[in-house]
Design a protein around this motif. Structure first.
Motif, mmCIF file in Angstrom:
data_model
loop_
_atom_site.group_PDB
_atom_site.id
_atom_site.type_symbol
_atom_site.label_atom_id
_atom_site.label_comp_id
_atom_site.label_asym_id
_atom_site.label_seq_id
_atom_site.Cartn_x
_atom_site.Cartn_y
_atom_site.Cartn_z
ATOM 1 N N ASP A 55 36.928 -19.804 -55.778
ATOM 2 C CA ASP A 55 36.861 -19.326 -54.391
ATOM 3 C C ASP A 55 37.069 -17.818 -54.316
ATOM 4 O OD1 ASP A 55 36.291 -21.683 -53.218
ATOM 5 O OD2 ASP A 55 38.322 -22.152 -52.557
ATOM 6 N N GLN A 56 36.336 -17.205 -53.402
ATOM 7 C CA GLN A 56 36.467 -15.760 -53.209
ATOM 8 C C GLN A 56 37.317 -15.503 -51.971
ATOM 9 O OE1 GLN A 56 34.867 -13.466 -55.191
ATOM 10 N NE2 GLN A 56 34.114 -15.140 -56.461
ATOM 11 N N PRO A 57 38.161 -14.490 -52.019
ATOM 12 C CA PRO A 57 38.866 -14.128 -50.782
ATOM 13 C C PRO A 57 37.864 -13.614 -49.751
ATOM 14 C CG PRO A 57 39.359 -12.560 -52.541
ATOM 15 C CD PRO A 57 38.537 -13.636 -53.158
ATOM 16 N N LEU A 58 37.955 -14.135 -48.537
ATOM 17 C CA LEU A 58 37.000 -13.738 -47.491
ATOM 18 C C LEU A 58 37.771 -13.261 -46.271
ATOM 19 C CD1 LEU A 58 34.766 -16.951 -47.630
ATOM 20 C CD2 LEU A 58 34.249 -14.780 -48.722
ATOM 21 N N THR A 59 37.119 -12.460 -45.464
ATOM 22 C CA THR A 59 37.764 -12.032 -44.224
ATOM 23 C C THR A 59 36.941 -12.518 -43.047
ATOM 24 O OG1 THR A 59 36.696 -9.936 -44.696
ATOM 25 C CG2 THR A 59 39.083 -9.982 -44.886
ATOM 26 N N THR A 60 37.633 -12.909 -41.984
ATOM 27 C CA THR A 60 36.927 -13.430 -40.814
ATOM 28 C C THR A 60 36.056 -12.328 -40.203
ATOM 29 O OG1 THR A 60 38.935 -12.963 -39.606
ATOM 30 C CG2 THR A 60 38.506 -15.261 -40.071
#
Lengths: 166, 665
Positions: B128-133
């Motif tokens: 999983d990749q860190p994502l931002t809203t």
């Protein structure tokens, strides 16, 4: 594993909005189905790559279920239509790839069809059980490895690679 | 990468069939797992604190929670993870309750399955990749489609809250079906008297842009950011110049060529007309199909009489583009036309009732016009064929409703009430008249509704007969109604002067086309679908599109108004914040890999894929590649499966993440 104890391994690729939620409903309604099926959640059935299916068969799946929203009910309006067209072709291709008909099944299960989800999963499990283990790829692999065994590194090479690492 | 696994017992819900301590123990050995523990209620405060503490103490990078469905508590655990300092998209939920413990009995098999399920999640979370809203702006304007009572109410509510509204109505005037009604049940209020002030309020409201004789042609965009193209049909009259004096209407020589659809075809109208005297806006329309000018270029009397030079025969349709943040659908209903249908029609019609053949067999809305003081008979009960006062009227309920063989399976909900009203209005004016009602059941749920029906029967002496009518024939100006009285158990024949059919309410014929334009689902009858039948009855499944009134299912006026106000409130909820947050599950194209075949552009249901040029420093175009507009992308991933070079990936569900799950089977 002996033949009597063999239990089929089945993967279900399901969309987040209809079938996954339908499976949730089956749980909330405490309906029962066989433990063989494991779900992989994707956002839409339109996003299921045929390569996923082949990879799963290669990795030892005995049967696969693909399920999404009913036509016209897609959360993304048209994703399931793309899926339907794609599977229409892919189904033909599977026979050519040595995968019998029935190992890959498609269905539409909506978020309110917990019972249908159970029926579909049970049917796939029973069908695959009747067909037996999917060995075609495993046999091919074994045959291939027997003829062309994996090269084993000799001592000299190991020393060289260790030196490289330094 | 350090991963924490947290297995929830959910009290007994998971613990009963899944041996949670054993699952936790087994997961300790999975590669990458730093800590694996089980607890009675992970979603409780102590449970969440435990997760936070472990994340901080063990310096975890990602967590897997084996609990209920992600649709239940994914947000809870993501919040806990954020509080402990890790990215919310490095949290994976394994659905051990709905997909395992609740659906299996065998503890051994269920525990095995649970371990495998957690293993799949652990493999996924590693990739999983860190994502931002994503934040998107909100246009604080509303489009209301349909200017009936529901659309009027919704527009007024939103506008009174201070937000701009664009109200689109396809007819030349707003008002809808309510403006056609004579009186309304159960109070017998005059319909126009309560409606017209609202219509005028809409017209004069500074925040409402009223577009009559217009239709929505195209809707692009998404929640908070819709771009709507509206076709303003040519009236052939300049709206800015016309004062609504009506001289053109009175002088027009074409009097009998077109039926007046507001009067339900019981009267004629001239070629230049307003639908009804109180029309809003009070600007006439020239009907090209009957006007002499469009046949031979002659006549032009209207041009001569118009002092304002407002007549413009060459006026063309105008396309207007509006930016809105929310859409309220209030397109209403139509009555089922029950003429005898051709054999290949999917609707069977009721040929045996002679509707369309006998002039005095009318439907509910036609009877409303006959009963209305502003109608073709000026409120006097005269039958259409010879203008005589009918002394005996038969009302037939459920014509097309609750009858799958010839009509529709559903109940139209309002017919029991309006038939009682019709019978009552008739008895109030024709004291020596007789009114018979053939019914299947009386469905009069609602405040003062059952009392109203009882009043019709007990005080006004309307005769209710439980049964169906099999055939209507004409003999010497009388209509022989043959039916069955199922309570008496005998056939019954009534010689009536007039027959009124309570035909089914159906969706607008173009409702499905409009639904496809706006992008919302509809049912097999053409009514728009709500997001959830019980808990989200106002919203459609498409974000930012709300439903009001009879376009969702048959409804009476108070229900439509209530729903309209609710839809307005929903739109205002959307406008409460300046920015909308949405999940970053969107597709992204790798510029290096993309070959520019644009198959993704063809399959994208949202038109989110754009063409972008890749240039050298000197500005020379090297190639064209696809680019996903993350504002438009809804994250279905259809593009990812279609891409031949695998250069587009869906964040949160990319190929690597799925393959990891497959490998962990």
């Amino acid at each position: 594993m002996s033949e009597e104890k063999w239990e089929p391994k089945i993967v279900a690729f399901v969309c987040n909005w209809c079938t996954y939620t339908g499976a949730d409903l089956a749980g909330t309604s405490r309906l029962k189905y066989p433990t063989n099926v494991k779900l992989i959640r994707v956002m839409c059935s339109g996003g299921i790559d045929p390569v996923f299916i082949l990879k799963a068969f290669e990795r030892g799946a005995d049967g696969i279920l693909v399920s999404g929203c009913h036509p016209n009910d897609c959360h993304y309006n048209a994703g399931n239509f793309h899926a339907r067209r794609r599977w229409e072709f892919f189904d033909e291709l599977l026979k050519f790839l040595g995968i019998e008909e029935g190992r890959l099944q498609f269905s539409w299960v909506s978020a309110s069809e917990g019972k249908k989800f159970v029926d579909v999963v049970t049917k796939v499990t029973n069908d695959v059980k009747a067909m037996g283990q999917f060995k075609a790829y495993k046999d091919l692999n074994d045959e291939f490895t027997a003829k062309f065994p994996e090269p084993v590194l000799n001592e000299k090479e190991i020393i060289m690679s260790e030196e490289d690492a330094k | 990468m350090k991963i924490g696994v947290f297995i929830c017992h959910c009290g007994e819900n998971i613990g009963r069939t899944v041996d949670c301590p054993r699952v936790a123990k087994a997961c300790e050995w999975l590669p990458g797992v730093e800590v694996s523990i089980d607890y009675k209620y992970m979603c409780s405060d102590p449970g969440q604190n435990m997760i936070k503490k472990e994340i901080i103490d063990k310096k975890l990078d990602a967590i897997v929670v084996g609990s209920c469905s992600p649709h239940m508590h994914e947000k809870t655990f993501r919040k806990a993870a954020v509080a402990a300092g890790i990215n919310p998209f490095l949290v994976e939920i394994t659905n051990l309750r709905e997909h395992c413990s609740w659906v299996h009995d065998d503890i051994e098999a269920a525990t095995e399955k649970a371990i495998e399920m957690v293993r799949m999640s652990v493999e996924k979370v590693k990739r999983d990749q860190p994502l931002t809203t994503i934040e998107v702006p909100v246009t604080k304007r509303t489009l209301v489609i349909g200017g009936g009572i529901a659309g009027i109410q919704a527009a007024l509510d939103v506008a009174n809250a201070g937000y701009e509204v664009v109200l689109v109505e396809k007819e030349p005037s707003i008002g809808g079906h309510m403006s056609q009604l004579s009186e309304t049940f159960p109070t017998l209020d005059c319909s126009q008297c309560i409606l017209t002030p609202r219509m005028v309020e809409v017209y004069q409201h500074p925040k409402i842009k009223l577009m009559t004789f217009s239709e929505v042609e195209k809707v692009d965009g998404f929640i908070g950011n819709f771009t709507v193209t509206i076709r303003n049909k040519a009236r052939h009259i300049d709206e800015d110049k016309c004062t609504g004096c009506g001289l053109c209407i009175t002088k027009c020589p074409i009097r009998k060529k077109a039926y007046n659809s507001f009067e339900e075809n019981l009267a004629h109208r001239p070629a230049v007309y307003v639908p009804f005297p109180q029309a809003v806006p009070n600007i006439p329309v020239i009907d090209e199909t009957v006007c002499t000018h469009y046949k031979n270029g002659k006549c032009g009397i209207c041009v001569t009489v118009c002092g304002r030079e407002a007549i413009n025969f060459d006026q063309q349709d105008k396309l207007v583009t509006e930016e809105v943040g929310a859409i309220i659908m209030a397109t209403g209903y139509k009555l089922y036309n029950i003429d005898k249908k051709p054999d290949d029609s999917i609707y069977k019609g009721y040929g045996e009732y002679g509707y369309g053949k006998y002039k005095d067999v009318v439907d509910g809305l036609q009877f409303e016009r006959i009963a209305s003081a502003s109608g073709p008979t000026e409120g006097e009960f005269k039958r259409p064929s010879d203008g005589k006062e009918p002394k005996k009227i038969v009302f037939i309920q459920c014509v097309g409703s609750r009858d799958e063989s010839k009509g529709f399976s559903y109940c139209s909900k309002i017919c029991c009430m309006y038939t009682a009203k019709h019978a009552m209005l008739y008895k109030h004016k024709v004291h020596d008249g007789e009114a018979y009602v053939f019914y299947m059941d009386i469905r009069s749920g609602g405040k003062m509704y059952d009392e109203f029906v009882r009043r019709a029967i007990e005080e006004d002496g309307v005769k209710y007969i439980r049964g169906r009518v099999s055939k209507i024939t004409e003999e010497d100006g009388k209509y022989i109604v043959k039916g069955e009285d199922t309570l008496a158990g005998m056939p019954i024949t009534i010689e009536a002067d007039m027959v009124v059919l309570a035909t089914a309410m159906i969706a607008q014929p173009d409702a499905s086309t409009l639904a496809q334009t706006v992008g919302i689902p509809y049912d097999k009858h053409g009514f728009f679908n709500e997001a959830h039948p019980k808990l989200r009855p106002i919203e459609s499944t498409t974000g930012g599109v709300f439903l009001a009134g009879a376009c969702q299912s048959p409804k009476d006026i108070p229900e439509s108004v209530a729903m309209a106000s609710a839809a307005a409130a929903k739109a205002m909820v959307l406008f409460g914040s300046d920015k909308l947050e949405r999940e970053p599950v969107v597709a992204k194209v790798s510029a290096d890999l993309c070959a520019g075949c644009f198959l993704c552009k063809k399959v994208c249901p949202y038109g989110a894929v754009e063409v972008r040029e890749v240039k050298t420093r000197d500005g020379v175009v090297i190639k064209e590649i696809a680019y996903v507009n993350e504002g438009l992308c809804q994250g279905c991933g259809t593009c990812t499966a279609s891409c031949p070079s695998k250069s587009v990936e869906l964040a949160g569900f990319n190929n690597e993440e799925i393959f990891a799950q497959i490998a962990a089977l």
